[in-house]
Enzyme design. Structure first.
Site, PDB file in Angstrom:
ATOM      1  N   CYS A 162       2.373  -5.503   6.781  1.00 24.52           N
ATOM      2  CA  CYS A 162       2.134  -5.073   5.410  1.00 24.52           C
ATOM      3  C   CYS A 162       3.352  -4.306   4.885  1.00 24.52           C
ATOM      4  CB  CYS A 162       0.875  -4.220   5.330  1.00 24.52           C
ATOM      5  SG  CYS A 162      -0.629  -5.149   5.710  1.00 24.52           S
TER       6      CYS A 162
ATOM      7  N   HIS B  42       0.831  -1.214   0.000  1.00 19.05           N
ATOM      8  CA  HIS B  42       0.000   0.000   0.000  1.00 19.05           C
ATOM      9  C   HIS B  42       0.858   1.254   0.000  1.00 19.05           C
ATOM     10  CE1 HIS B  42       0.547   1.003   4.377  1.00 19.05           C
ATOM     11  NE2 HIS B  42       0.762  -0.294   4.471  1.00 19.05           N
TER      12      HIS B  42
END
Length: 422
Positions: A342, A323
């Site tokens: 992440c 992301h």
């Protein structure tokens, strides 16, 4: 990653910015002046000889369009093992004494030892001599060493660089041998187009037809919240996404923050919902207990959303993804192990533009327009792209460049390395 800029040389001046950005004339380069003009000006100001251009080529070759993983990488590592075994047989390299930072212009007896150390691994030519002056040859040799070890190439011997210089040859040899096994296990066909995340390097490569299309600095998982190793396929992009706060973050981060600052949720546009989808207020929850883990927390899209402008989805059981991020400053640091598993992507628009190349009606202009509009849009990628999250702390290239990274998750079995010693 050392990726404030792309280090590949497409022309004589095109790649100089990355190699020279941290140099004494970096400020001039940051303006409108061309790299060639900056180079000529610095030549007039310095004592460099005609071998300067060769030095530049050697340094920029550290970052090329060769992927970290290729069918030949195992063979390159085998050659590096032979080289480092020979270095070990000759007694290794000298230990550079600690003290104040060493930088260009300094005169210090430690520079003699530094020169010897850099010569052993080929970062500095033998012909550079053993002067105690930290001249431009030493500065560029240090930058080359820093590039090979994943540091910002500022040409200054600070704590991290010093620690990396002093890792014993036996440890480096063990790293190469350990990673040879890892690379051999991934020596099969990875795909014509694929994305590789190298966790210890905190770096992402988008690879096409055996060449790196783009490299991206990454922020990966903390030591206690590690990014998992996996092989999957990127199948979907979420533009201007909501962020659904994972239970682990609710427990470890959100509850403590609310105890410190009761306005934290409102300030960060995070909403609370019960299991029936009813929105609650922060005052309805007892933040001195773990009650909050029974609810869903969702951050609205926008400039402060933790996922930034886009979320990149791939199938996995760990609920991790790539992301964007509103917090760009971490991309400019040497240690980029700050996420909860992440992976944050620097220059994410270049990556998603490449991912969407085979998806109709999604060119870069439309990507920019959607992000600018703030509209929530999900896009299925027409041809899903393989993604591999890997753990490679040592590798080599066709040019004989040997790269090392810190064993941040302590998986090499060689004890703490470089950055972990500080």
């Amino acid at each position: 990653m050392i990726s404030r800029r792309d280090f590949s040389l497409k022309a004589v001046g095109a790649g100089l910015g990355a190699a020279l950005a941290a140099s004494p004339f970096g400020a001039a380069f940051a303006g409108d002046e061309s790299p060639l003009n900056v180079l000529m000006e610095y030549k007039r100001q310095s004592e460099w000889s005609d071998r300067f251009d060769a030095t530049i080529r050697d340094q920029t070759a550290v970052k090329s369009d060769q992927p970290t993983l290729s069918p030949e990488t195992a063979a390159y590592i085998e050659q590096a093992i032979q080289k480092y075994a020979q270095i070990s047989a000759r007694g290794g390299w000298p230990r550079v004494p600690g003290g104040s930072k060493l930088r260009i212009g300094a005169r210090d007896r430690r520079v003699v030892t530094l020169r010897k150390r850099l010569m052993v691994t080929g970062d500095l030519e033998q012909s550079a001599g053993l002067s105690d002056t930290y001249d431009s040859y030493v500065a560029f040799a240090v930058r080359r060493f820093q590039l090979r070890h994943g540091f910002q190439p500022d040409g200054v011997v600070g704590n991290y660089t010093l620690a990396a210089l002093n890792v014993p040859v036996a440890v480096r040899l063990h790293q190469l041998e350990t990673n040879l096994i890892r690379v051999r296990s991934m020596s099969g066909f990875l795909g014509d187009r694929y994305v590789m995340v190298n966790i210890p390097a905190a770096e992402i490569e988008a690879v096409e037809n055996g060449r790196v299309h783009s490299r991206h600095t990454a922020v990966v998982g903390k030591i206690d919240r590690q990014t998992p190793l996996l092989a999957s396929k990127i199948h979907e992009l979420n533009f201007n996404p909501y962020w659904h706060v994972p239970e682990s973050i609710i427990r470890k981060d959100l509850i403590p923050k609310m105890n410190q600052d009761p306005t934290y949720l409102a300030d960060n546009k995070i909403r609370i919902y019960d299991q029936s989808g009813n929105e609650l207020t922060a005052e309805q929850i007892n933040w001195h207990t773990d009650e909050a883990v029974n609810y869903r927390f969702r951050q609205d899209p926008g400039a402060i959303n933790s996922m930034g402008s886009v979320k990149i989805n791939f199938y996995n059981k760990h609920s991790v993804y790539l992301h964007d991020t509103p917090a760009k400053t971490l991309f400019g640091t040497d240690r980029r192990f700050h996420s909860s598993g992440c992976v944050r992507v620097q220059n994410v628009r270049e990556l998603i533009g490449w991912l969407l190349e085979t998806t109709p009606d999604w060119d870069r202009a439309r990507v920019d327009e959607v992000i600018r509009s703030g509209e929530r849009i999900d896009v299925r990628i027409k041809h899903p792209v393989p993604i591999y999250t890997t753990y490679i702390t040592a590798w080599a290239t066709a040019d004989g460049i040997v790269n090392f990274r810190d064993d941040v998750y302590n998986r090499d079995g060689a004890g703490n390395l470089a950055q972990n010693q500080n």
